[in-house]
Design an enzyme around this catalytic site. Structure first.
Site, short mmCIF file in Angstrom:
data_model
loop_
_atom_site.label_atom_id
_atom_site.label_comp_id
_atom_site.label_asym_id
_atom_site.label_seq_id
_atom_site.Cartn_x
_atom_site.Cartn_y
_atom_site.Cartn_z
N ASP A 395 -34.20 23.95 23.36
CA ASP A 395 -33.77 23.15 24.50
C ASP A 395 -34.39 23.78 25.75
O ASP A 395 -34.03 24.89 26.14
CB ASP A 395 -32.23 23.17 24.57
CG ASP A 395 -31.67 22.36 25.72
OD1 ASP A 395 -32.45 21.94 26.60
OD2 ASP A 395 -30.44 22.14 25.74
N HIS A 396 -35.31 23.05 26.38
CA HIS A 396 -36.05 23.61 27.50
C HIS A 396 -35.15 23.86 28.72
O HIS A 396 -35.52 24.64 29.62
CB HIS A 396 -37.19 22.66 27.91
CG HIS A 396 -38.38 23.37 28.48
ND1 HIS A 396 -38.28 24.55 29.17
CD2 HIS A 396 -39.71 23.07 28.45
CE1 HIS A 396 -39.49 24.95 29.56
NE2 HIS A 396 -40.37 24.07 29.13
N ARG A 397 -33.98 23.26 28.76
CA ARG A 397 -33.05 23.53 29.85
C ARG A 397 -32.51 24.95 29.79
O ARG A 397 -32.19 25.55 30.83
CB ARG A 397 -31.88 22.54 29.82
CG ARG A 397 -32.27 21.08 29.98
CD ARG A 397 -31.08 20.18 29.71
NE ARG A 397 -30.53 20.37 28.37
CZ ARG A 397 -29.47 19.72 27.89
NH1 ARG A 397 -28.82 18.85 28.67
NH2 ARG A 397 -29.04 19.94 26.68
#
Length: 423
Positions: A395-397
Site C-alpha cells: 500500500d503506497h500510502r
C-alpha cells in the site's frame, strides 16, 4: 432490569450473520464472559459473549436465522422478571412454552389506512437498494427479519423468483431446523440454456464467495498498490528444512520458513510493520502475519501472531491448525483480524510468479512462486541453484518504494542465510 442482547458488529464491513447455535438455553443463568450464542459470518464462527452475569429470559431468534447487526436476539434479566412490556414493544409473540419469537410478515401488500396511506414496511437499507435496482416493490417481498423486516436474503429470493416462471401449483417449502454444518453449504448448481441454444450451468454465489469478491474489489479500487520483485537462492534453506524435519515434532514446510523470514524482515525494518488509517500510521510492536489458505469453503487469511518469537515448528502447527479449522468452518473472527502483512504461496501449484491483492487493512502481501533450479551467476561464476520468485505488493500510502525494496532485501538475505531463522 431486563436488557436486550443485540447482534454485535462481528466483522469489519459485515452487516449480517447467521445465528447458528444457542449455547445458553432459556431460563439459565450465566456469568460475565460466558459465550451465549454462535454467529456465522462469511468466513468465521463468532461467539457472542456476555458483558455481565444475568439470565436468558427469552430467545427472540431461532437458530438458522439470518440477523442483521443491532438486531435484538434475546432478553436478559433476573429470574421471574416481567418482560411482557418489553416483548410488546418488540412486537414479539409469546409461545406456549414461554419463549418469544418474532413473527415474519406475510407477503400480501400492507392494507391502506383510513388516510389513504399504507402501513410502513420495514426493510434494511441494503435490501431497499437491491429492490430498487431490481425494480421490485417492497410490498412484493415477504420479510423474514425481526418484526417482518425485509433483509438481503428476502430480496435475493424475490429476485430469483422473478427470474424464473412460477410453478403451476405453489408448493410450500419444508422448514427443517438446519444443522450448523449445513449453514455454509453451497447452493445447488442450476442447468440453463440461452436463447441461442448454448447450454451452461449457473452456480449460485456462496456467502464466502460474495465476501471475497467484495473485499478484493474494494482493495483494488481504494488501495494504491505497487509491487517490487526479487528472487532468492534457497538451496541452503531447503537443506536446513531437511535437517529440521529430522528432529522437529511438526513437519516444517518451505512456507513456514518464509513466514519466519517475514518476521525477521519486519524486525529489522520496523517501519514496514505498519498499516494505514485515516488519522495516522499504526505501527505494531509484534509481527502478526496472515497466511492465505485455499480452504474447502473458500479463501481465508487467518493470522499467526507473534511470529518473531515462534520457532518454525510452532509456526507449522498453527498454520496446519488454521487449515483444518478453515475446512471445517470453525475459524473464529479474531483469527482473521489484525496483522500488517500476509503471505500467499502458489508455488505448490507450479506457478512461477504472480502478484497478490492486499487484504485490507493490512499494508502488504508477499506472493511466493515455485522454487525452480536454473543457471545463475554467483560471484562471477556460473552455477546451478534453486531460485524462488518473490513479489511484494504494498500500500503506497503506508510504505514507499525505497522502504519496500529495503524490506525485500532483508527477506532475501534471511532466506539465503537461513540460520537466521532459527537463531
Amino acid at each position: 432490569m431486563a436488557t436486550l442482547l443485540r447482534v454485535p458488529e462481528v466483522a469489519t464491513g459485515s452487516t449480517e450473520a447467521v445465528l447458528s447455535e444457542w449455547l445458553v438455553p432459556e431460563n439459565e443463568a450465566f456469568d460475565a464472559g460466558t459465550a451465549l450464542a454462535v454467529l456465522e459470518t462469511d468466513k468465521a464462527a463468532v461467539e457472542v459473549e456476555a458483558e455481565a452475569g444475568s439470565t436468558v429470559l427469552r430467545q427472540l431468534v431461532d437458530r438458522g436465522t439470518t440477523v442483521e447487526v443491532g438486531t435484538p436476539i434475546a432478553v436478559l434479566g433476573a429470574v421471574g422478571e416481567d418482560v411482557s412490556g418489553l416483548l410488546a414493544e418488540l412486537g414479539g409473540s409469546v409461545a406456549q412454552n414461554g419463549s418469544a419469537r418474532s413473527e415474519p410478515a406475510e407477503s400480501e401488500p400492507a392494507p391502506a389506512a383510513s388516510n389513504g396511506s399504507r402501513e410502513r414496511i420495514f426493510a434494511s437499507p441494503l435490501a431497499r437498494k437491491m429492490l430498487k435496482e431490481a425494480g421490485i416493490g417492497l410490498e412484493e417481498v415477504a420479510g423474514t427479519g425481526p418484526n417482518g423486516r425485509i433483509v438481503r436474503k428476502d430480496v435475493e429470493a424475490a429476485i430469483a423468483r422473478a427470474d424464473r416462471p412460477a410453478p403451476a401449483t405453489p408448493q410450500p417449502e419444508p422448514t427443517p431446523e438446519p444443522a450448523r454444518e449445513q449453514l455454509a453449504a453451497e447452493p445447488a448448481p442450476v442447468r440453463r440454456e440461452q436463447a441461442a441454444g448454448a447450454a451452461f450451468t449457473e452456480i449460485p454465489h456462496t456467502r464466502i464467495r460474495r465476501a471475497i469478491a467484495s473485499r478484493l474489489t474494494m482493495s483494488k479500487q481504494t488501495v494504491p498498490h505497487f509491487s517490487v520483485r526479487r528472487t532468492a537462492r534457497i538451496d541452503a534453506l531447503l537443506a536446513l528444512r531437511k535437517q529440521l524435519n529430522e528432529v522437529s515434532p511438526a513437519r516444517i514446510s518451505v512456507n513456514d520458513l518464509i513466514i519466519r523470514a517475514v518476521a525477521v524482515a519486519h524486525t529489522e525494518v520496523p517501519d514496514a510493520n505498519v498499516i494505514w488509517t485515516e488519522d495516522a500510521l499504526r505501527k505494531y510492536d509484534s509481527v502478526d502475519v496472515g497466511v492465505a489458505i485455499a480452504s474447502e469453503r473458500g479463501l481465508v487469511t487467518p493470522v499467526v501472531r507473534g511470529v518473531e518469537k515462534l520457532a518454525p515448528s510452532a509456526i507449522s502447527r498453527q498454520a496446519k491448525g488454521f487449515a483444518t479449522q478453515a475446512d471445517e468452518g470453525k475459524l473464529k473472527q479474531q483469527d482473521l483480524e489484525g496483522g500488517s502483512i500476509a503471505v500467499s504461496n502458489l508455488g505448490m501449484y507450479g506457478v512461477d510468479d504472480f502478484t497478490a491483492i492486499i487484504n485490507p487493512p493490512q499494508s502488504a502481501i508477499l506472493a511466493v512462486g515455485a522454487g525452480k533450479s536454473g543457471a545463475v551467476v554467483v560471484d562471477g561464476e556460473l552455477t546451478v541453484a534453486t531460485q524462488l520468485a518473490l513479489t511484494l505488493a504494498v500500500d503506497h500510502r503506508a510504505i514507499d518504494g525505497a522502504l519496500a525494496a529495503s524490506w525485500l532485501g532483508v527477506l532475501v538475505d534471511a532466506l539465503e542465510q537461513p540460520l537466521r531463522l532459527v537463531a
